[in-house]
Design a protein around this motif. Structure first.
Motif, PDB file in Angstrom:
ATOM      1  N   UNK A 172       0.816  -1.215   0.000  1.00  0.00           N
ATOM      2  CA  UNK A 172       0.000   0.000   0.000  1.00  0.00           C
ATOM      3  C   UNK A 172       0.851   1.267   0.000  1.00  0.00           C
ATOM      4  N   UNK A 173       1.924   1.295   0.748  1.00  0.00           N
ATOM      5  CA  UNK A 173       2.780   2.482   0.791  1.00  0.00           C
ATOM      6  C   UNK A 173       3.466   2.724  -0.548  1.00  0.00           C
ATOM      7  N   UNK A 174       3.953   1.660  -1.167  1.00  0.00           N
ATOM      8  CA  UNK A 174       4.587   1.809  -2.475  1.00  0.00           C
ATOM      9  C   UNK A 174       3.575   2.303  -3.513  1.00  0.00           C
ATOM     10  N   UNK A 175       2.360   1.782  -3.444  1.00  0.00           N
ATOM     11  CA  UNK A 175       1.327   2.215  -4.381  1.00  0.00           C
ATOM     12  C   UNK A 175       0.998   3.694  -4.197  1.00  0.00           C
ATOM     13  N   UNK A 176       0.935   4.133  -2.968  1.00  0.00           N
ATOM     14  CA  UNK A 176       0.584   5.531  -2.687  1.00  0.00           C
ATOM     15  C   UNK A 176       1.577   6.511  -3.301  1.00  0.00           C
ATOM     16  N   UNK A 177       2.856   6.150  -3.325  1.00  0.00           N
ATOM     17  CA  UNK A 177       3.874   7.100  -3.792  1.00  0.00           C
ATOM     18  C   UNK A 177       4.367   6.804  -5.202  1.00  0.00           C
ATOM     19  N   UNK A 178       3.807   5.811  -5.862  1.00  0.00           N
ATOM     20  CA  UNK A 178       4.288   5.452  -7.198  1.00  0.00           C
ATOM     21  C   UNK A 178       3.827   6.483  -8.230  1.00  0.00           C
ATOM     22  N   UNK A 179       4.315   6.328  -9.457  1.00  0.00           N
ATOM     23  CA  UNK A 179       4.036   7.290 -10.526  1.00  0.00           C
ATOM     24  C   UNK A 179       2.690   7.055 -11.215  1.00  0.00           C
ATOM     25  N   UNK A 180       1.940   6.051 -10.784  1.00  0.00           N
ATOM     26  CA  UNK A 180       0.650   5.786 -11.411  1.00  0.00           C
ATOM     27  C   UNK A 180      -0.279   6.988 -11.268  1.00  0.00           C
ATOM     28  N   UNK A 181      -1.138   7.232 -12.255  1.00  0.00           N
ATOM     29  CA  UNK A 181      -2.151   8.280 -12.109  1.00  0.00           C
ATOM     30  C   UNK A 181      -3.163   7.906 -11.031  1.00  0.00           C
ATOM     31  N   UNK A 182      -3.827   8.910 -10.487  1.00  0.00           N
ATOM     32  CA  UNK A 182      -4.741   8.698  -9.365  1.00  0.00           C
ATOM     33  C   UNK A 182      -5.836   7.694  -9.684  1.00  0.00           C
ATOM     34  N   UNK A 183      -6.371   7.740 -10.911  1.00  0.00           N
ATOM     35  CA  UNK A 183      -7.471   6.837 -11.251  1.00  0.00           C
ATOM     36  C   UNK A 183      -7.027   5.383 -11.218  1.00  0.00           C
ATOM     37  N   UNK A 184      -5.768   5.127 -11.620  1.00  0.00           N
ATOM     38  CA  UNK A 184      -5.263   3.747 -11.620  1.00  0.00           C
ATOM     39  C   UNK A 184      -5.021   3.269 -10.197  1.00  0.00           C
ATOM     40  N   UNK A 185      -4.517   4.152  -9.335  1.00  0.00           N
ATOM     41  CA  UNK A 185      -4.340   3.785  -7.932  1.00  0.00           C
ATOM     42  C   UNK A 185      -5.683   3.432  -7.301  1.00  0.00           C
ATOM     43  N   UNK A 186      -6.704   4.235  -7.617  1.00  0.00           N
ATOM     44  CA  UNK A 186      -8.046   3.949  -7.072  1.00  0.00           C
ATOM     45  C   UNK A 186      -8.556   2.619  -7.575  1.00  0.00           C
ATOM     46  N   UNK A 187      -8.305   2.318  -8.829  1.00  0.00           N
ATOM     47  CA  UNK A 187      -8.764   1.055  -9.409  1.00  0.00           C
ATOM     48  C   UNK A 187      -8.106  -0.137  -8.715  1.00  0.00           C
ATOM     49  N   UNK A 188      -6.785  -0.053  -8.495  1.00  0.00           N
ATOM     50  CA  UNK A 188      -6.056  -1.150  -7.857  1.00  0.00           C
ATOM     51  C   UNK A 188      -6.534  -1.369  -6.432  1.00  0.00           C
ATOM     52  N   UNK A 189      -6.813  -0.266  -5.709  1.00  0.00           N
ATOM     53  CA  UNK A 189      -7.244  -0.356  -4.314  1.00  0.00           C
ATOM     54  C   UNK A 189      -8.720  -0.710  -4.149  1.00  0.00           C
ATOM     55  N   UNK A 190      -9.475  -0.643  -5.228  1.00  0.00           N
ATOM     56  CA  UNK A 190     -10.925  -0.812  -5.131  1.00  0.00           C
ATOM     57  C   UNK A 190     -11.317  -2.243  -4.817  1.00  0.00           C
ATOM     58  N   UNK A 191     -12.593  -2.425  -4.522  1.00  0.00           N
ATOM     59  CA  UNK A 191     -13.116  -3.770  -4.244  1.00  0.00           C
ATOM     60  C   UNK A 191     -13.120  -4.668  -5.472  1.00  0.00           C
ATOM     61  N   UNK A 192     -12.819  -4.086  -6.643  1.00  0.00           N
ATOM     62  CA  UNK A 192     -12.718  -4.877  -7.871  1.00  0.00           C
ATOM     63  C   UNK A 192     -11.309  -4.806  -8.451  1.00  0.00           C
ATOM     64  N   UNK A 193     -10.339  -4.481  -7.598  1.00  0.00           N
ATOM     65  CA  UNK A 193      -8.965  -4.359  -8.038  1.00  0.00           C
ATOM     66  C   UNK A 193      -8.113  -5.561  -7.690  1.00  0.00           C
ATOM     67  N   UNK A 194      -7.106  -5.332  -6.821  1.00  0.00           N
ATOM     68  CA  UNK A 194      -6.152  -6.383  -6.491  1.00  0.00           C
ATOM     69  C   UNK A 194      -5.896  -6.422  -4.990  1.00  0.00           C
ATOM     70  N   UNK A 195      -5.497  -7.579  -4.492  1.00  0.00           N
ATOM     71  CA  UNK A 195      -5.207  -7.739  -3.074  1.00  0.00           C
ATOM     72  C   UNK A 195      -3.832  -7.156  -2.734  1.00  0.00           C
ATOM     73  N   UNK A 196      -3.788  -6.375  -1.660  1.00  0.00           N
ATOM     74  CA  UNK A 196      -2.523  -5.894  -1.122  1.00  0.00           C
ATOM     75  C   UNK A 196      -1.831  -7.021  -0.359  1.00  0.00           C
ATOM     76  N   UNK A 197      -0.571  -6.784   0.001  1.00  0.00           N
ATOM     77  CA  UNK A 197       0.147  -7.758   0.829  1.00  0.00           C
ATOM     78  C   UNK A 197      -0.588  -8.008   2.143  1.00  0.00           C
ATOM     79  N   UNK A 198      -1.091  -6.926   2.741  1.00  0.00           N
ATOM     80  CA  UNK A 198      -1.788  -7.055   4.028  1.00  0.00           C
ATOM     81  C   UNK A 198      -3.071  -7.868   3.884  1.00  0.00           C
TER      82      UNK A 198
END
Length: 266
Positions: A172-198
């Motif tokens: 989650x921390x790496x995703x927050x500071x990565x170069x991805x655009x905001x919409x892609x970060x939201x997509x990955x974190x969403x309930x239809x995205x991908x599982x974090x390590x946690x």
């Protein structure tokens, strides 16, 4: 006596392919790398692509379907997917013989050789994505990646698996500071995205308590995760729940550029 085995040929956000097999039956789960790479990976474990019995598709995204059509045409392989996934991926995989287009209903078990297959719904932003549970004798293995959250359906389908290939896509921390655009970060974190390590760790705890003894973390993001970080995060949360890696559970990480060792459901 079962000899159900699983091997990650490649696993990551750029391409995925998994071999589930017994002495009699060999099933490719997804084919998101080139046909040449699939053949090379199979050669690494002394398996001929001509010995494959089928390709199962989890969903239509290109990192899971890149050479599905190529492999089907080259080796006359049946492709198994639900109807919505077939419709969504047909323009991606090219012409496939009608006789090799095999559809199923989610939750309905079917057999390929001596392996019983049970597809189950997973939460992801695709047409009708699924994970798979595999049975041979008394043994069970499963593949569960591309999940935005831990659903009750997935937990029930994965419970009591001897071996699970489980998504740990991002930190989650790496995703927050990565170069991805905001919409892609939201997509990955969403309930239809991908599982974090946690999130993967929390599911790993549930699976271990249900009887799972081997977990292979997979589908790691190239930019927002690292094999050591995924391992340590999951290991730490397992430890905090009094689960010991090495004695209670075997924990490994599948990588993007290497074929994993072969895991036997036991």
């Amino acid at each position: 006596m079962s000899n159900l085995q699983i091997c990650s040929l490649r696993s990551g956000s750029r391409g995925n392919a998994v071999l589930v097999f017994t002495e009699k039956t060999k099933i490719l789960v997804d084919c998101g790398i080139s046909g040449k790479n699939v053949e090379s990976c199979l050669s690494d474990i002394d398996v001929s692509p001509r010995d494959l019995d089928a390709i199962l598709v989890t969903h239509e995204h290109s990192d899971h379907t890149h050479s599905v059509g190529v492999m089907s045409r080259r080796y006359d392989l049946p492709i198994y997917a639900n109807t919505a996934t077939f419709i969504a991926m047909l323009d991606k995989i090219g012409n496939v013989a009608e006789s090799n287009q095999k559809t199923f209903k989610n939750g309905a078990e079917f057999e390929i050789g001596d392996i019983a297959v049970q597809p189950f719904e997973i939460p992801h932003d695709a047409a009708d994505p699924v994970g798979y549970a595999f049975f041979n004798g008394a043994k069970k293995a499963a593949v569960a990646t591309d999940m935005g959250h831990i659903s009750d359906t997935a937990v029930a389908a994965l419970a009591n698996s001897d071996m699970v290939l489980l998504e740990a896509n991002h930190d989650l921390n790496m995703l927050d500071v990565c170069r991805y655009p905001a919409f892609l970060k939201r997509r990955i974190k969403s309930d239809l995205g991908h599982l974090s390590n946690e999130a993967a760790a929390k599911l790993a705890v549930q699976l271990t308590l249900s009887g799972t003894r081997q977990i292979l973390l997979g589908h790691l993001s190239d930019e927002n995760n690292h094999p050591d970080l995924a391992y340590e995060t999951v290991n730490g949360i397992l430890k905090s729940n009094d689960i010991s890696v090495g004695s209670d559970i075997i924990l490994d990480v599948a990588t993007r550029m290497e074929t994993s060792r072969i895991y036997k459901a036991s």
